[in-house]
Scaffold this motif. Structure first.
Motif, PDB file in Angstrom:
ATOM      1  N   GLY A  82      53.528 114.643  20.454  1.00 51.49           N
ATOM      2  CA  GLY A  82      52.313 114.841  19.682  1.00 51.49           C
ATOM      3  C   GLY A  82      51.037 114.807  20.474  1.00 51.49           C
ATOM      4  O   GLY A  82      49.950 114.767  19.896  1.00 51.49           O
ATOM      5  N   HIS A  83      51.132 114.841  21.807  1.00 53.50           N
ATOM      6  CA  HIS A  83      49.952 114.844  22.659  1.00 53.50           C
ATOM      7  C   HIS A  83      50.027 116.022  23.612  1.00 53.50           C
ATOM      8  O   HIS A  83      51.100 116.369  24.117  1.00 53.50           O
ATOM      9  N   LEU A 114      46.133 120.078  16.736  1.00 53.06           N
ATOM     10  CA  LEU A 114      46.079 118.654  17.004  1.00 53.06           C
ATOM     11  C   LEU A 114      44.663 118.138  16.756  1.00 53.06           C
ATOM     12  O   LEU A 114      43.700 118.909  16.725  1.00 53.06           O
ATOM     13  N   GLN A 136      44.041 113.810  20.497  1.00 50.70           N
ATOM     14  CA  GLN A 136      45.404 114.019  20.984  1.00 50.70           C
ATOM     15  C   GLN A 136      45.457 114.968  22.175  1.00 50.70           C
ATOM     16  O   GLN A 136      46.533 115.227  22.711  1.00 50.70           O
TER      17      GLN A 136
END
Length: 816
Positions: free
Chosen positions: A435-436, A459, A463
């Protein structure tokens, strides 16, 4: 103090320790730590109307603690900074280690302009610390680091406008820059924007340390003196180092005093000197890390096959042969903006290149298949013939003065598109994981890069983590986000795998965002008294009563904005007047009674963007060449005419005369050579240049350029000289050879052979004269470029009596 070599590190596992930490280097506070810091904004209007962004003490919950580990959002390196984890951040701009070493947070990109050194000097001067104890670290992108001077460039004020409405407008835009966290490097604004905030930061830290020492000794702060990285109590001879005081302050923090003062110029010991640059050791030893050096473990290399047609599209891809080659791991299509392309991802760059060559592709040339630079020229010429444009200056009654004039001079000029051609081609590295999104690229606009990546990856901004290494040249090209968009798409297609994407030189030249082509018409009303004699006999000199300038060119601001907001936003976006297109023409310093300056914006098939000195780069050519033509028509010396127009501009006059005197204006030039003069103000600095030229084998040869500059207070004079030399060579390359030909919808550039730059053998002898000034700093990275082309063109006209009214000069038609 030894230089810490901190290589570009990969992002660590987000589930583990804080990502992006660099062993042995100072860390930048992450978003949580920065969110907890209390910072104050001194909302008074400072020099030039800038919003003075101050630096506040740490939040009470952080006092006595070391700042939290960094998130990989800044450049993961430190230059001359090895502050251990026990270092104490006194405010948002600096931290102190127990051994007294100082690390200054730098929010601007270092691309050779010396900003790391200049900004650190501002803090060190007020902090009273030895230069050998100073290093820098990247600043986390936060509002306190906003470039408050950048947005001032959009305001269509004259350089000497200082009314309350001017101050209010600048203050408002400074506020906007802070709210947007606009940490952008451009517009020759880095030192100008930091001039007050970073000195206040140093002064604030100095007074906190002095108060801490006074509290420890139980004496009055006024009895203590800060000097050479320590505080001394004069009466008792006691002293404490800054490192010791930092620990004492961390245990029991003090607020900075409510009233601070900056050192007067008479007490400066660092500003105005030229200590060793902080980035020099690594760059001279080859240890400096650029974006192209990024090599995270497991990194795959990506190479593109890009659409050869401007605004063409991808129809068909056959990747079977490419995928059969050793090391090739994937082929991904990018059918849309910024450039339709197919990416080949492999274990090594050579494998990726071979894979890209093996692709079988079919392209649709689109609606511009028959377009050429000649067609663009015809479009601009037609617009020049049509009605009036947007008036950026309307002084007096120019139309009436021209109508009443018995003698007028009208001339047209034109310039071509130009590429940026930075030495380091565009490149970026990315990895999407848990998720980054982790990015590493040389960018002039970290906030825009993160914002566009977040949009593409869907995002939150927090992030997206960005490392900004050294930039191998920028010139405005790295304000764009195209390489960020492409590498983000690749990372999202290959989660968990770091991907490094680099453009080839051919792609860098063929898919640039170019300096616009432009055409201009200038017309002057000439007054030639019947009894005209020389000034020595008391007669009236021939003069100019009116000046009309009309410039036709695409809008850089519109092009850049539309690229940032693709899709439906483009349809709703109006075309507004663009100050950057007409700068350097509407704000001439010359005292001509009637002036009318008009702008006409035109469409452009080729994308246009910010190029070193932007509109000044061509408007200086138009206005300064025309000034010489007016002087010739009046029978006046070009220097004498300019001096007459600058009687109420003492700074301009001093710069002009300094360059002319040093170049030997008025004396006979060497046989076969001639001198040409140009003066131009841009980015808060005044620059005059005299070029000495000859013709060799039918081509111009520039032997010598004398350059005088008034850029206000000079923080690091040696860097200023280096920037002037760089700007002159950059401008001379464009003046002699620079052009971007387009035919059949394709840019006809392949490499340096098609887009030559000045080599050592072509470089003239350059002399720089830096005029002293007590004014705040002006820009120095760009002002040296605009006067080059007109100075050389004017010299060639004096050499052979023939005018070259278009660029490049090596190919310019000659008019008698």
């Amino acid at each position: 103090m030894s230089t810490a070599h901190a290589p570009i590190e990969p992002p660590d596992d987000p589930a583990g320790k804080a990502p992006g930490a660099v062993a042995g280097s100072a860390q930048v506070a992450g978003p949580d730590a920065d969110a907890m810091r209390r910072r104050f904004l001194m909302l008074g209007v400072g020099a030039g109307g800038a919003l003075v962004v101050g630096c506040g003490p740490l939040d009470p919950r952080e006092r006595g603690q070391a700042p939290r580990p960094a998130q990989p959002t800044g450049a993961e390196r430190a230059v001359n900074a090895e502050a251990p984890a026990a270092s104490v951040a006194l405010n948002a701009w600096l931290r102190l280690a127990p051994d007294g070493r100082v690390s200054v947070a730098l929010p601007r990109a270092e691309m050779g302009q010396g900003v790391y050194t200049a900004l650190a000097m501002l803090v060190a001067e007020e902090l009273e610390v030895p230069w050998t104890q100073v290093g820098v670290e990247p600043a986390y992108p936060d509002r306190v680091y906003a470039n408050t001077a950048l947005l001032h460039a959009v305001l269509p004020f004259q350089p000497d406008d200082h009314g309350w409405w001017v101050q209010a407008a600048r203050w408002t835009l400074s506020n906007a820059a802070v709210m947007l966290s606009l940490n952008v490097t451009g517009g020759s604004t880095s030192v100008r924007a930091a001039w007050e905030p970073m000195r206040w930061a140093g002064a604030s830290a100095r007074e906190v340390l002095r108060a801490t020492a006074a509290r420890h000794w139980q004496v009055q702060p006024e009895a203590c003196q800060c000097q050479q990285g320590q505080v001394q109590h004069q009466a008792s001879g006691r002293r404490l180092s800054y490192g010791e005081l930092a620990s004492l302050w961390a245990a029991h923090p003090l607020e900075p005093p409510s009233k601070l003062s900056l050192k007067p110029a008479s007490q400066w010991s660092l500003i105005g000197t030229s200590p060793t640059r902080l980035d020099t050791p690594d760059k001279t030893t080859g240890r400096a890390d650029f974006g192209s050096d990024a090599a995270w473990p497991g990194t795959k290399r990506a190479v593109l096959r890009t659409c050869p047609f401007v605004h063409g599209r991808l129809i068909k891809v056959d990747a079977r042969k490419a995928l059969q080659l050793p090391g090739v791991r994937a082929v991904h299509e990018f059918p849309d903006w910024p450039v339709p392309a197919v990416a080949v991802v492999a274990d090594h760059s050579w494998q990726a290149l071979k894979g890209a060559q093996a692709l079988e592709l079919e392209w649709d040339p689109g609606l511009n298949a028959g377009h050429s630079t000649a067609a663009q020229q015809h479009t601009m010429q037609d617009l020049l013939e049509e009605g009036s444009g947007t008036r950026f200056r309307n002084l007096g009654d120019t139309a009436a003065a021209l109508a009443q004039a018995t003698d007028t001079l009208q001339v047209e000029y034109q310039v071509p598109y130009l590429a940026h051609a930075a030495m380091e081609p565009l490149n970026a590295t990315a990895r999407f994981d848990a998720g980054h999104l982790h990015l590493c690229t040389g960018t002039q606009s970290p906030i825009l890069a993160r914002w566009r990546a977040a949009q593409i990856a869907k995002l939150d901004l927090e992030q997206v983590h960005l490392q900004v290494p050294f930039l191998g040249g920028g010139f405005g090209r790295r304000l764009e986000t195209d390489i960020i968009e492409q590498v983000t798409h690749l990372a999202m297609k290959m989660p968990g795998t770091p991907v490094h994407l680099m453009w080839t030189r051919e792609q860098d030249l063929q898919h640039d965002v170019y300096r616009p082509a432009a055409v201009a018409r200038l017309r002057a009303a000439l007054v030639k008294p019947a009894a005209s004699t020389s000034a020595g006999t008391g007669g009236l000199k021939p003069r100019v009563s009116a000046l009309h300038i009309k410039v036709v060119a695409p809008s850089v601001s519109e092009g850049s904005t539309r690229r940032l907001f693709p899709g439906p936003w483009n349809d709703a976006m109006p075309v507004l007047p663009d100050k950057s297109q007409i700068e350097g023409a509407y704000d001439l310093p010359y005292a001509i009674p009637h002036q009318l300056v008009e702008q006409v914006l035109c469409p452009s098939v080729l994308p246009v963007g910010y190029w070193r000195s932007v509109g000044h780069s061509y408007n200086a050519f138009f206005t300064e060449c025309f000034t010489d033509e007016v002087a010739q028509a009046l029978g006046r010396d070009p220097l004498d005419l300019r001096e007459e127009w600058l009687q109420n501009r003492p700074r301009h006059l001093a710069v002009l005369r300094a360059a002319a005197q040093a170049a030997g204006w008025g004396r006979a030039a060497p046989a076969g050579r001639a001198l040409g003069l140009a003066l131009h103000e841009s980015f808060g600095a005044i620059c005059a240049q005299v070029a000495e030229v000859s013709m060799q084998a039918g081509r111009p040869r520039v032997h010598r350029i004398v350059c005088a500059l008034d850029a206000g207070t000079l923080v690091h004079p040696d860097t200023v000289r280096a920037q002037l030399e760089s700007a002159i060579v950059f401008g001379l390359s464009a003046a002699l050879w620079g052009r971007v030909p387009m035919d059949g919808g394709q840019v006809q550039l392949r490499g340096w052979a098609d887009y030559p730059v000045v080599k050592m053998a072509d470089t003239p002898h350059i002399e720089t004269l830096l005029l002293p000034s007590d004014q705040p700093p002006g820009g120095v990275g760009e002002p040296g470029t605009p006067p080059v082309a007109p100075a050389v063109a004017n010299a060639l006209a004096r050499l052979d009596g023939r005018r070259r009214r278009s660029l490049p000069l090596s190919d310019a038609p000659i008019r008698t």
